[in-house]
Design a protein around this motif. Structure first.
Motif, PDB file in Angstrom:
ATOM      1  N   ASP A   1      -7.120  -9.491 -10.741  1.00 53.61           N
ATOM      2  CA  ASP A   1      -6.718  -8.420  -9.823  1.00 53.61           C
ATOM      3  C   ASP A   1      -6.485  -8.952  -8.416  1.00 53.61           C
ATOM      4  O   ASP A   1      -6.764  -8.281  -7.418  1.00 53.61           O
ATOM      5  CB  ASP A   1      -7.793  -7.333  -9.802  1.00 53.61           C
ATOM      6  CG  ASP A   1      -9.143  -7.887  -9.368  1.00 53.61           C
ATOM      7  OD1 ASP A   1      -9.269  -9.122  -9.232  1.00 53.61           O
ATOM      8  OD2 ASP A   1     -10.072  -7.073  -9.176  1.00 53.61           O
TER       9      ASP A   1
ATOM     10  N   SER B   1      -5.108  -9.584  -5.003  1.00 51.39           N
ATOM     11  CA  SER B   1      -4.326  -8.650  -4.188  1.00 51.39           C
ATOM     12  C   SER B   1      -2.964  -9.242  -3.845  1.00 51.39           C
ATOM     13  O   SER B   1      -2.779 -10.475  -3.803  1.00 51.39           O
ATOM     14  CB  SER B   1      -5.069  -8.307  -2.899  1.00 51.39           C
ATOM     15  OG  SER B   1      -5.116  -9.434  -2.036  1.00 51.39           O
TER      16      SER B   1
ATOM     17  N   ARG C   1       4.240  -5.928  -8.706  1.00 53.75           N
ATOM     18  CA  ARG C   1       2.869  -5.490  -8.933  1.00 53.75           C
ATOM     19  C   ARG C   1       2.362  -4.652  -7.762  1.00 53.75           C
ATOM     20  O   ARG C   1       1.618  -3.684  -7.962  1.00 53.75           O
ATOM     21  CB  ARG C   1       1.946  -6.692  -9.133  1.00 53.75           C
ATOM     22  CG  ARG C   1       2.132  -7.382 -10.478  1.00 53.75           C
ATOM     23  CD  ARG C   1       1.043  -8.372 -10.766  1.00 53.75           C
ATOM     24  NE  ARG C   1      -0.264  -7.738 -10.790  1.00 53.75           N
ATOM     25  CZ  ARG C   1      -1.403  -8.403 -11.011  1.00 53.75           C
ATOM     26  NH1 ARG C   1      -1.359  -9.709 -11.229  1.00 53.75           N
ATOM     27  NH2 ARG C   1      -2.548  -7.791 -11.010  1.00 53.75           N
ATOM     28  N   ARG C   2       2.772  -5.024  -6.541  1.00 57.83           N
ATOM     29  CA  ARG C   2       2.391  -4.206  -5.397  1.00 57.83           C
ATOM     30  C   ARG C   2       2.931  -2.784  -5.547  1.00 57.83           C
ATOM     31  O   ARG C   2       2.235  -1.800  -5.288  1.00 57.83           O
ATOM     32  CB  ARG C   2       2.910  -4.813  -4.105  1.00 57.83           C
ATOM     33  CG  ARG C   2       2.614  -3.901  -2.895  1.00 57.83           C
ATOM     34  CD  ARG C   2       3.359  -4.288  -1.638  1.00 57.83           C
ATOM     35  NE  ARG C   2       2.706  -5.397  -0.972  1.00 57.83           N
ATOM     36  CZ  ARG C   2       3.207  -6.616  -0.839  1.00 57.83           C
ATOM     37  NH1 ARG C   2       4.402  -6.892  -1.374  1.00 57.83           N
ATOM     38  NH2 ARG C   2       2.558  -7.551  -0.200  1.00 57.83           N
TER      39      ARG C   2
ATOM     40  N   ARG D   1       0.988  -0.986  -8.229  1.00 59.34           N
ATOM     41  CA  ARG D   1      -0.326  -0.551  -7.745  1.00 59.34           C
ATOM     42  C   ARG D   1      -0.192   0.614  -6.768  1.00 59.34           C
ATOM     43  O   ARG D   1      -1.028   1.519  -6.757  1.00 59.34           O
ATOM     44  CB  ARG D   1      -1.043  -1.722  -7.069  1.00 59.34           C
ATOM     45  CG  ARG D   1      -1.505  -2.788  -8.054  1.00 59.34           C
ATOM     46  CD  ARG D   1      -2.178  -3.944  -7.345  1.00 59.34           C
ATOM     47  NE  ARG D   1      -2.659  -4.953  -8.298  1.00 59.34           N
ATOM     48  CZ  ARG D   1      -3.247  -6.084  -7.935  1.00 59.34           C
ATOM     49  NH1 ARG D   1      -3.424  -6.357  -6.642  1.00 59.34           N
ATOM     50  NH2 ARG D   1      -3.666  -6.938  -8.855  1.00 59.34           N
TER      51      ARG D   1
ATOM     52  N   LYS E   1      -1.888   4.051  -7.394  1.00 64.30           N
ATOM     53  CA  LYS E   1      -2.783   4.630  -6.399  1.00 64.30           C
ATOM     54  C   LYS E   1      -2.340   6.036  -6.027  1.00 64.30           C
ATOM     55  O   LYS E   1      -3.164   6.942  -5.861  1.00 64.30           O
ATOM     56  CB  LYS E   1      -2.818   3.733  -5.163  1.00 64.30           C
ATOM     57  CG  LYS E   1      -3.829   4.155  -4.125  1.00 64.30           C
ATOM     58  CD  LYS E   1      -3.895   3.159  -2.984  1.00 64.30           C
ATOM     59  CE  LYS E   1      -4.937   3.585  -1.956  1.00 64.30           C
ATOM     60  NZ  LYS E   1      -5.015   2.627  -0.823  1.00 64.30           N
TER      61      LYS E   1
END
Length: 409
Positions: free
Chosen positions: A63, A65, A106-107, A110, A114
């Motif tokens: 995971d 960041s 991926r950002r 996510r 979120k």
């Protein structure tokens, strides 16, 4: 001079690397042979390959960041762009570009996850608030209070929203709980006041009953005792710790009076025996209501019998306990039927019983599947252990199913 498919060393010791844009100077080598120079810078290339392999694996399997991943990519890219290694630097740039794109994707994923989580949390909290506001108007004090406490635990397990939204929803949620607590407190305070008022009224009735217990004015005093009994019933219940004591004193005073009256008017024994006969008939009539079938009809019929019973005078003292015991037995049976009906129709208790049954059934089914696998694999020890567990869970399930049948299925 020495050369390699990806680089060379000229006669001055300058090391070059070949790229799509042409040769780039890697550095100068004076300490050894040209082959040693190429080998040194090729090892630096291999080191860059290892770093990229590791970073790709971390992005793919951990995971890490996006910020940390981009920082690591930038660090490696600086080394690649500095051309301080001999190898396919263009291939490394392609891998770094692809990795950069993966991190960006991926950002975004996510970010979307979120946002979805936040929306789900918002919806969940709005549902909690709506339920709390509905419960705030409930008069099922115990059940609603327990549910509100459960809602608080659920709320604590949800993610926080943006500060403004979270504060607004929490304010509504907290206000609903406070409103319920205020109403419940007011209800029980009023109930306490009613019981305290009942206690004061009954203490006065007891005082009068005790004062009348020595009266020899049989007719008026008997009538007054009947009035006192009606006033007692109309007064409501006092606090539990006072109710029984007051009742014993109240009935005791009456018993003293009526016993004295009975002793003085022995000739009225015949009347009492007749009263006993009538009460025995009423007791027999009441006993025909058992076993209770139609609860509503039985309750109404017993009330009618009881009213006629109350209208009948005293019976001989030695028969009083037995005849009253017969009526009390019928009354208790009807009360037990009422309690059983309440338990059977109680949706919360049924839901808990059904939930437990479902959980136990799932556990039994799972153990049976594991047992079949263990037997198929020839694992006798594990199969025996699973058989013992299955027997225990099946016994619990059978008991839970029997309890669920009491709710009508």
């Amino acid at each position: 001079m020495s050369s390699d498919p990806w680089g060379r060393v000229d006669e001055t010791g300058t090391v070059y690397v070949r790229t799509a844009e042409g040769e780039q100077v890697v550095g100068s080598w004076q300490a050894g042979s040209p082959d040693e120079a190429l080998a040194y810078f090729k090892r630096k290339y291999e080191g860059l390959v290892v770093e990229i392999d590791l970073l790709e694996r971390r992005v793919r399997t951990t995971d890490l960041s996006a910020k940390d991943a981009e920082t690591a990519i930038g660090h490696i890219r600086e080394q690649v762009d500095a051309h301080h290694a001999v190898g396919d630097l263009d291939a490394l740039r392609v891998r770094l570009d692809k990795l950069t794109q993966t991190v960006a994707e991926r950002r975004e994923q996510r970010k979307e996850a979120k946002a979805k989580q936040a929306e789900e949390a918002r919806k969940a909290k709005e549902e909690l608030v709506a339920e709390a506001e509905k419960l705030a108007q409930s008069e099922q004090w115990r059940a609603a209070g327990e549910r509100l406490r459960a809602l608080v635990d659920t709320w604590k397990g949800l993610p926080r929203l943006d500060r403004k939204s979270d504060d607004e929803l929490w304010h509504r949620f907290s206000h609903a709980r406070s409103a319920f607590s205020k109403r419940r407190k007011a209800h029980f305070a009023a109930l306490d006041n009613q019981r305290e008022e009942a206690r004061r009224r009954k203490e006065k009735l007891v005082a009068e009953a005790e004062a009348l217990s020595s009266s020899k004015d049989w007719g008026p005093t008997s009538a007054r005792y009947r009035d006192l009994m009606q006033e007692w019933k109309a007064a409501g219940r006092a606090q539990r710790e006072h109710e029984d004591e007051l009742w014993q004193r109240f009935r005791g005073a009456q018993d003293v009076f009526f016993q004295a009256r009975g002793e003085v008017f022995a000739e009225r024994d015949a009347e009492q025996r007749e009263n006993l006969t009538r009460k025995e008939e009423l007791a027999a009539e009441a006993e025909k209501l058992l076993p209770v079938g139609d609860l509503k009809a039985a309750r109404a019929a017993f009330r009618a019998v009881n009213e006629r019973w109350d209208a009948i005078g005293h019976v001989p003292r030695d028969a009083k306990a037995k005849i009253e015991g017969r009526m009390h037995a019928v009354e208790r049976a009807i009360q037990e039927a009422e309690e059983a009906e309440w338990r059977r129709t109680n949706p919360e208790a049924r839901a808990r019983a059904a939930g437990l049954t479902g959980q136990l059934q799932d556990a039994v089914d799972k153990l049976r599947g594991q047992l079949e696998q263990a037997r198929a694999a020839g694992n006798t020890a594990k199969a025996q252990k699973l058989e013992r567990e299955l027997e225990g869970r099946q016994a619990l399930l059978d008991q839970a199913l029997k309890g669920l049948e009491e709710f009508g299925g």
